[in-house]
Design a protein around this motif. Structure first.
Motif, mmCIF file in Angstrom:
data_model
loop_
_atom_site.group_PDB
_atom_site.id
_atom_site.type_symbol
_atom_site.label_atom_id
_atom_site.label_comp_id
_atom_site.label_asym_id
_atom_site.label_seq_id
_atom_site.Cartn_x
_atom_site.Cartn_y
_atom_site.Cartn_z
ATOM 1 N N TYR A 1 -5.444 27.283 27.380
ATOM 2 C CA TYR A 1 -5.577 27.959 28.393
ATOM 3 C C TYR A 1 -6.976 27.508 29.242
ATOM 4 O O TYR A 1 -7.605 28.403 29.906
ATOM 5 N N LYS A 2 -6.996 26.211 29.539
ATOM 6 C CA LYS A 2 -7.994 25.588 30.324
ATOM 7 C C LYS A 2 -7.517 24.987 31.474
ATOM 8 O O LYS A 2 -6.312 24.229 31.397
ATOM 9 N N ASN B 1 0.950 -1.276 0.033
ATOM 10 C CA ASN B 1 0.190 -0.002 0.005
ATOM 11 C C ASN B 1 0.719 1.353 0.014
ATOM 12 O O ASN B 1 1.839 1.345 0.658
ATOM 13 N N GLU B 2 0.494 2.373 -0.748
ATOM 14 C CA GLU B 2 1.026 3.450 -0.843
ATOM 15 C C GLU B 2 0.189 4.600 0.008
ATOM 16 O O GLU B 2 -0.998 4.401 0.071
ATOM 17 N N MET B 3 0.832 5.598 0.511
ATOM 18 C CA MET B 3 0.122 6.657 1.331
ATOM 19 C C MET B 3 0.856 8.085 1.049
ATOM 20 O O MET B 3 2.052 7.976 1.337
ATOM 21 N N TYR B 4 -0.129 8.829 0.932
ATOM 22 C CA TYR B 4 0.359 10.175 1.018
ATOM 23 C C TYR B 4 -0.092 10.984 2.630
ATOM 24 O O TYR B 4 -1.097 10.523 3.102
ATOM 25 N N SER B 5 0.975 11.878 2.991
ATOM 26 C CA SER B 5 0.278 12.791 4.214
ATOM 27 C C SER B 5 0.601 13.914 4.013
ATOM 28 O O SER B 5 1.710 14.327 3.507
ATOM 29 N N VAL B 6 0.020 14.670 5.004
ATOM 30 C CA VAL B 6 0.252 15.978 5.115
ATOM 31 C C VAL B 6 0.045 16.358 6.689
ATOM 32 O O VAL B 6 -1.030 16.025 7.354
ATOM 33 N N THR B 7 1.239 17.079 7.149
ATOM 34 C CA THR B 7 1.165 17.261 8.705
ATOM 35 C C THR B 7 1.276 18.838 9.050
ATOM 36 O O THR B 7 1.973 19.741 8.258
ATOM 37 N N VAL B 8 0.216 19.229 9.882
ATOM 38 C CA VAL B 8 0.310 20.632 10.258
ATOM 39 C C VAL B 8 0.590 20.525 11.859
ATOM 40 O O VAL B 8 0.341 19.668 12.665
ATOM 41 N N ARG B 9 1.295 21.603 12.534
ATOM 42 C CA ARG B 9 1.759 21.850 13.855
ATOM 43 C C ARG B 9 1.152 22.996 14.562
ATOM 44 O O ARG B 9 1.067 23.885 14.030
ATOM 45 N N ASP B 10 0.650 22.778 15.744
ATOM 46 C CA ASP B 10 0.222 23.951 16.466
ATOM 47 C C ASP B 10 0.238 23.620 17.923
ATOM 48 O O ASP B 10 0.967 22.472 18.299
ATOM 49 N N HIS B 11 -0.258 24.182 18.897
ATOM 50 C CA HIS B 11 -0.024 23.896 20.251
ATOM 51 C C HIS B 11 -0.993 24.501 21.155
ATOM 52 O O HIS B 11 -1.842 25.383 20.617
ATOM 53 N N PHE B 12 -1.042 23.778 22.475
ATOM 54 C CA PHE B 12 -2.031 24.520 23.394
ATOM 55 C C PHE B 12 -1.557 24.208 24.810
ATOM 56 O O PHE B 12 -0.598 23.261 24.720
ATOM 57 N N MET B 13 -1.963 24.844 25.848
ATOM 58 C CA MET B 13 -1.345 25.176 27.167
ATOM 59 C C MET B 13 -2.556 24.834 28.195
ATOM 60 O O MET B 13 -3.327 25.733 28.038
ATOM 61 N N VAL B 14 -2.191 24.037 28.884
ATOM 62 C CA VAL B 14 -3.344 23.510 29.952
ATOM 63 C C VAL B 14 -2.804 23.250 31.381
ATOM 64 O O VAL B 14 -1.711 23.136 31.535
ATOM 65 N N ARG C 1 20.229 21.053 29.292
ATOM 66 C CA ARG C 1 18.855 21.173 29.135
ATOM 67 C C ARG C 1 18.010 20.228 29.921
ATOM 68 O O ARG C 1 18.439 18.964 30.135
ATOM 69 N N ASP C 2 16.839 20.843 30.612
ATOM 70 C CA ASP C 2 16.167 20.129 31.364
ATOM 71 C C ASP C 2 14.671 20.933 31.074
ATOM 72 O O ASP C 2 14.411 21.586 30.498
ATOM 73 N N HIS C 3 13.633 20.254 31.860
ATOM 74 C CA HIS C 3 12.133 20.683 31.876
ATOM 75 C C HIS C 3 11.414 20.519 33.095
ATOM 76 O O HIS C 3 11.980 19.765 34.104
ATOM 77 N N PHE C 4 10.438 21.611 33.141
ATOM 78 C CA PHE C 4 9.231 21.407 34.139
ATOM 79 C C PHE C 4 8.149 21.743 33.771
ATOM 80 O O PHE C 4 7.878 22.319 32.690
ATOM 81 N N MET C 5 7.222 21.198 34.423
ATOM 82 C CA MET C 5 5.719 21.422 34.066
ATOM 83 C C MET C 5 4.995 21.999 35.145
ATOM 84 O O MET C 5 4.908 21.237 36.216
ATOM 85 N N VAL C 6 4.335 23.236 34.871
ATOM 86 C CA VAL C 6 3.590 23.968 35.956
ATOM 87 C C VAL C 6 2.089 24.377 35.640
ATOM 88 O O VAL C 6 2.018 24.378 34.547
ATOM 89 N N ALA C 7 1.432 24.709 36.611
ATOM 90 C CA ALA C 7 0.117 25.433 36.326
ATOM 91 C C ALA C 7 0.201 27.053 36.986
ATOM 92 O O ALA C 7 0.924 27.123 37.749
ATOM 93 N N PRO D 1 -6.536 35.662 27.429
ATOM 94 C CA PRO D 1 -7.144 34.206 27.770
ATOM 95 C C PRO D 1 -6.205 33.629 28.791
ATOM 96 O O PRO D 1 -6.618 32.727 29.624
ATOM 97 N N ALA D 2 -4.952 34.004 28.926
ATOM 98 C CA ALA D 2 -3.797 33.249 29.922
ATOM 99 C C ALA D 2 -4.027 33.893 31.134
ATOM 100 O O ALA D 2 -3.369 33.593 32.283
ATOM 101 N N GLN D 3 -5.278 34.855 31.444
ATOM 102 C CA GLN D 3 -5.520 35.012 32.729
ATOM 103 C C GLN D 3 -6.116 34.050 33.410
ATOM 104 O O GLN D 3 -6.356 33.935 34.809
ATOM 105 N N ARG D 4 -6.667 33.137 32.631
ATOM 106 C CA ARG D 4 -7.374 32.011 33.208
ATOM 107 C C ARG D 4 -6.269 30.783 33.716
ATOM 108 O O ARG D 4 -4.994 30.669 33.296
ATOM 109 N N LEU D 5 -6.685 30.008 34.747
ATOM 110 C CA LEU D 5 -5.583 28.895 35.173
ATOM 111 C C LEU D 5 -5.106 28.119 33.992
ATOM 112 O O LEU D 5 -6.362 27.422 33.438
#
Lengths: 147, 147, 147, 147, 147, 147
Positions: B71-72, B2-15, D10-16, D26-30
Motif C-alpha cells: 500500500y505504498k 547435490n540434493e536440495m529440500y525447499s519450502v515455499t510460502v506465498r503472499d502478496h503486496f500492492m504498490v 482473459r487480459d489484464h491492466f495495471m493502475v495506481a 491502509p488502502a487509503q494511501r496511494l
C-alpha cells in the motif's frame, strides 16, 4: 554451460497425520492434507523417440507411488514411526520411491536416461515443499538395486 | 550430485510506482501492480523436526517484509530514490530483507540451516521475475550481521 | 434482467475425516484433505463506499469460520456425528456459518446488503464442490437470528 | 430450464489509485494493483458459424477497453472523480464499456446475439470481484445506442 | 554461491501433430495440443535500467517465435521431417529460436546480457516439459551468428 | 431464493481440427488444442450419503465421454461433418453426452438427482467456453431415454 530437458507429471494424494514438536502448533493435532504432486524427470539429452521418458509410464509410476500413501493415516504407518511426515519429508519419500522405480526399470528404456528428479508437493494455494537430487549412474547400471 | 529440500510460502503486496527510461514505454506513467510473491527457502538436509524451516515463522517473516512495501507509492520511498523499482529489482530487495531476517535469527533455529533463497514475483498471469542466491555460511555464523 | 456484483475471498483449512458408505471406497479409511475455500458475496447494488462488503472484514470472518474446522479430525466433532463430512456438505456448513455472521452484523453495514453467498471448496487440482443460496431479507431484519 | 453458452477471454491492466473512507484502512494511501480480467460473453444459442462471438474480436475489444485504464493513476481520471475505484466498481465500468461495444457492433454479427456479460477482476491470488448483467434486446435493436 | 535474476513471459500456440513409435500409444494418431509457454530469461546482474530484459521486447520475440508454429500441422513442416514433435522436443526448438533472437540482438541491449534461458511448455493441467541451457558468450560476441 | 449444491471434476482431451469460415482466420488451417474440461453437476439437495454424486463415477463417466474424442482429428469424425467443432460447440457435445449418461443411470442413484450440468472447456490460459443447462425430470423418469 549445462543443458537439461525435463518432463513433469502431476497427481495428488490425501492423508491424515499429526506432528510432534512445539514448532508445529495446532498441527500437532490429528488433521490432514491434500498434496498435489509434481514429479519432474530431468536428463541432458533426449532418447531415440525424442522423449525424456514415456509420459504414460511416468504417470502410472507416480500414481502407483502415491497410491501407497493415499487415503491413509500416516501416524499408523510403521515405516514412518517416530518421524514427522512433513511436506518436505514426504517429498523425499516420494523421490526415493520414484528413483527406486527408475532403477528397477519401471520407467522403461528412456527412464534409464533420467539423471535428476524433482518432487514438489503443493499442500495449499500458499504453501509447497520439494526435494530434488541426482541419480547415481553407477547405481543405475548395477544389476541389483537396493531399494 | 547435490540434493536440495525447499519450502515455499506465498503472499502478496500492492504498490504504485513509475519508471524512468524510454524502454518502459507507457509504464513511465504512474501506475501500479499487485505482486504475488513466492519465497522459496532451500537447504540440503532437514533439521531435527523434519522441516526446512518453521512454516509459520516463514509466513510471518514474509508478511513482515512485504508489509514494509504494501500500500505504498514506491516513487516516494527514499530508499529507492533514483532506482527503477522493476519486478526483478523488487525480487532482489525482498531477497535481501528475507536473508537479513534469516541472519538475525527471525526464522528460528531451523531457519539458520537455510542455504539458498529464491524469490519470485508474479505481476500478472503472463509475467513474473525472480532473484535467487545463496546465504554465506560465514556471515551466518558471524555475531554481528550487517543488514 | 437481473444484475449482480460479487466479491470473492480465498483461504484454506486442513482436516482429517473418514466416510461411511460403500460409495466412498478407500475414502472410508481415515484420511484427510486441504480445502481451498472461495467465499463469494453477492449483492445487486454497491453500498455508499462503492463496495460489496469490507474485504478486510470478509477475510477475517472467513478465517474465523475456517479456524473452527482447521487442524481437526472431523470424525470427533460432535456437531457432525452421523454425518459424512463430504466436500459438498462442508461447503454448506461454511455457507451457514458465513450467513449467520452476516445476520449478526459481523460483516458490517455493507455486509447487511449481501443477498446471496456462494462457497466453493477445492479439494485437489481436479475436484471441487460448492453450495450457494440466498439470504432471507426478513431474517436479516430480525432482531434474533437463529443460527 | 434455461440453457446458456459462454465464451471467456482473459487480459489484464495495471493502475495506481487510492480510496476514501475509513473502511479502506491502509488502502487509503496511494497504491496500485494488477487486475487480471475475465470477460464472459453469454448467449442461449450459437450463431451460424457455431460460435458465441468471434474470439479474436472479443480479445481485441477487451484489450481496447482495458487500454483506456492501463498504466494510469485512476485518482486523476476525471470520469472517476469522487468515486472509489474499487475492484467491484471497476468490474462494472468494464461491463458498461464492453456492452456499449456490443451495442455499437464492435463484436460483429455474432456479438449482437450476446444476452449477458460477466466481468471478473482478480486483484490477487486471494481476492476477486465481478459484475454481471443482461443486455436489453430492445436497446440492441435501437439505431442510436446512447453509450 | 551464484546469484541469478530472471524474467518470465507467457504465451501459447495450438498445433496438430502425430507421433511415430509404439511408446506413444493412441498419440500415434493425428491429434493436437495447446502449449502454454513460459520463457524465462536469466542473468546474474541487472542492466542500467534495472531490468533483465525489456519485457515488451521479450513478449514480442516470444510471440514471433510461436507464430512460426501456431495454427499448423507439424507433420507437414519440412524442418521437423522424421522427428517426433514431442513437448520436450518443441521446448528445445523454441529455446533455439529464442537464443538465436538474442544473438541477433532482437531483445535489445539488455537482452545481450542474458546468460541462460529456460522454456517450459504446459500441454495440460497435469503435464509439462522444459528445456534450459546457457548462451555461449563467445557466440554472443560473434558478428555472424549461425542460426 | 433457490439453493444449489455442485460437484466439479476436471479432465482433459487433445484433438486436431480446422474451422470453416473467414471469421476463424488462421484457425481455418488444420491445427489442434488441449481442452481442460470442468464438468459441474448441480442439485438442490444432497442424497442420503451426503453427496451430489459419486465423485468416482463422475470422474469415470467424464473420462469415458472424453475418450470418445481424445487423440482424434475431429475433421474426420462423421458425427461432426459440416459443423465447426468450436470450443463452445464441443462444450455442448460433452454436455449432451454427460446428461445422456445421467439418464442411463451411469452416475448411479445419486446421479439421478442431478438437476443441472455446466461444462467448461479451457483451451488456453486466456480462453475458455462453456455450456450449461437443466435435465428434464420427466425425461429422467422415462424408461427409454433417447440419446
Amino acid at each position: 554451460m549445462n543443458e537439461m530437458y525435463s518432463v513433469t507429471v502431476r497427481d495428488h494424494f490425501m492423508v491424515a497425520h499429526s506432528f510432534t514438536g512445539a514448532v508445529f502448533g495446532p498441527a500437532q493435532r490429528l488433521h490432514g492434507a491434500t498434496f498435489v504432486v509434481d514429479a519432474e524427470f530431468c536428463r541432458s539429452s533426449l532418447g531415440p523417440d525424442g522423449i525424456v521418458v514415456d509420459i504414460g509410464l511416468a504417470t502410472d509410476v507416480l500414481r502407483a507411488v502415491l497410491s501407497g500413501l493415499n487415503y491413509k493415516n500416516l501416524d499408523e504407518e510403521t515405516e514412518f514411526l517416530g518421524r514427522n511426515t512433513t511436506t518436505e519429508f514426504l517429498a523425499r519419500v516420494i523421490f526415493d520411491r520414484l528413483t527406486a522405480a527408475i532403477r528397477r526399470g519401471d520407467l522403461g528404456t528412456d527412464g534409464r536416461g533420467i539423471e535428476r528428479v524433482r518432487v514438489t508437493l503443493h499442500e495449499s494455494h500458499i504453501a509447497a515443499a520439494s526435494f530434488e537430487g541426482g541419480i547415481n549412474p553407477e547405481i543405475l547400471k548395477s544389476s541389483n538395486p537396493q531399494i
